[in-house]
Motif scaffolding. Structure first.
Motif, mmCIF file in Angstrom:
data_model
loop_
_atom_site.group_PDB
_atom_site.id
_atom_site.type_symbol
_atom_site.label_atom_id
_atom_site.label_comp_id
_atom_site.label_asym_id
_atom_site.label_seq_id
_atom_site.Cartn_x
_atom_site.Cartn_y
_atom_site.Cartn_z
ATOM 1 N N ARG A 23 0.808 -1.209 0.000
ATOM 2 C CA ARG A 23 0.000 0.000 0.000
ATOM 3 C C ARG A 23 0.852 1.275 0.000
ATOM 4 O O ARG A 23 0.603 2.186 -0.779
ATOM 5 N N GLU A 24 1.854 1.337 0.869
ATOM 6 C CA GLU A 24 2.693 2.546 0.943
ATOM 7 C C GLU A 24 3.417 2.787 -0.380
ATOM 8 O O GLU A 24 3.498 3.910 -0.856
ATOM 9 N N TYR A 25 3.921 1.710 -0.944
ATOM 10 C CA TYR A 25 4.612 1.828 -2.230
ATOM 11 C C TYR A 25 3.657 2.368 -3.289
ATOM 12 O O TYR A 25 3.990 3.321 -4.010
ATOM 13 N N GLU A 27 0.860 4.054 -2.936
ATOM 14 C CA GLU A 27 0.491 5.437 -2.656
ATOM 15 C C GLU A 27 1.649 6.378 -2.969
ATOM 16 O O GLU A 27 1.440 7.486 -3.468
ATOM 17 N N GLY A 28 2.848 5.939 -2.672
ATOM 18 C CA GLY A 28 4.029 6.750 -2.987
ATOM 19 C C GLY A 28 4.184 6.959 -4.480
ATOM 20 O O GLY A 28 4.469 8.073 -4.938
ATOM 21 N N HIS A 43 5.553 8.420 1.757
ATOM 22 C CA HIS A 43 5.016 7.073 1.525
ATOM 23 C C HIS A 43 6.123 6.085 1.171
ATOM 24 O O HIS A 43 6.131 4.949 1.665
ATOM 25 N N LYS A 46 8.172 5.015 4.070
ATOM 26 C CA LYS A 46 7.431 4.016 4.854
ATOM 27 C C LYS A 46 7.486 2.657 4.155
ATOM 28 O O LYS A 46 7.583 1.616 4.818
ATOM 29 N N ALA A 47 7.427 2.665 2.835
ATOM 30 C CA ALA A 47 7.536 1.410 2.080
ATOM 31 C C ALA A 47 8.893 0.764 2.327
ATOM 32 O O ALA A 47 8.980 -0.461 2.504
ATOM 33 N N LYS A 50 8.975 -0.920 5.593
ATOM 34 C CA LYS A 50 8.216 -2.177 5.543
ATOM 35 C C LYS A 50 8.823 -3.166 4.545
ATOM 36 O O LYS A 50 8.257 -4.232 4.299
ATOM 37 N N SER A 57 11.324 1.501 -4.486
ATOM 38 C CA SER A 57 10.948 2.532 -3.518
ATOM 39 C C SER A 57 12.067 3.565 -3.396
ATOM 40 O O SER A 57 11.813 4.771 -3.424
#
Length: 174
Positions: A23-25, A27-28, A43, A46-47, A50, A57
């Motif tokens: 998700r973070e990836y 959204e980024g 974002h 955060k990716a 994680k 990323s």
């Protein structure tokens, strides 16, 4: 460096086509695509935390930081991208060279451009850009002989480039 935005577009397309992502990836990457660079960095960092698509990323962080004119941060992110499995491409080395030039490190810029020129995915346009930027890097080093030699090779290959003619005039005074 005159075609950096095209390079960034190509890199974004490659990243977006890279398959599964968290998700973070995602959204980024969406933020990056929509020119929301600070949001993209947030974002994508955060990716990375994680461990989502680490190489891509970091590459996305590098692109966003380039756009934010944080050249040191962009270069660090591109280096991390390569360390974490991102593909070695002409585009990423071109951006790394451009960051190094912005950071007044022409020796590193030359090294990155040479690595970029050695990649098999280098477009004709990118080859021309990197070869021209190598000349600029030698000029920043005040290595006039190398700059003149590279410019001579460049003008033989790209005689229509008006900017190269201006560089030739400049180098004649050195």
């Amino acid at each position: 460096m005159k075609r950096i935005s095209r390079i960034i577009t190509v890199l974004l397309m490659c990243i977006l086509l890279a398959g599964c992502a968290g998700r973070e990836y995602k959204e980024g990457m969406e933020s990056l695509e929509n020119d929301k660079y600070e949001e993209a960095v947030s974002h994508l960092e955060k990716a990375v935390e994680k461990e989502e698509n680490m190489g891509d990323s970091y590459r996305g962080i590098g692109i966003a930081k380039w756009e934010l004119e944080d050249y040191a941060g962009a270069l660090e992110a591109f280096e991390s991208a390569l360390e974490n499995g991102a593909a070695e491409t002409a585009a990423i080395y071109n951006l790394m060279g451009a960051c190094s030039l912005k950071l007044e490190d022409p020796s590193s810029a030359i090294s990155y451009y040479e690595k970029g020129l050695a990649q098999g995915d280098c477009t004709d346009e990118m080859v021309q850009e990197m070869k021209f930027n190598v000349i600029a890097a030698y000029e920043k080093l005040k290595d006039w002989e190398s700059a003149k030699a590279k410019l001579s090779e460049y003008t033989a290959e790209y005689p229509e480039d008006g900017q190269a003619a201006k560089e030739a005039e400049f180098l004649e005074t050195r």
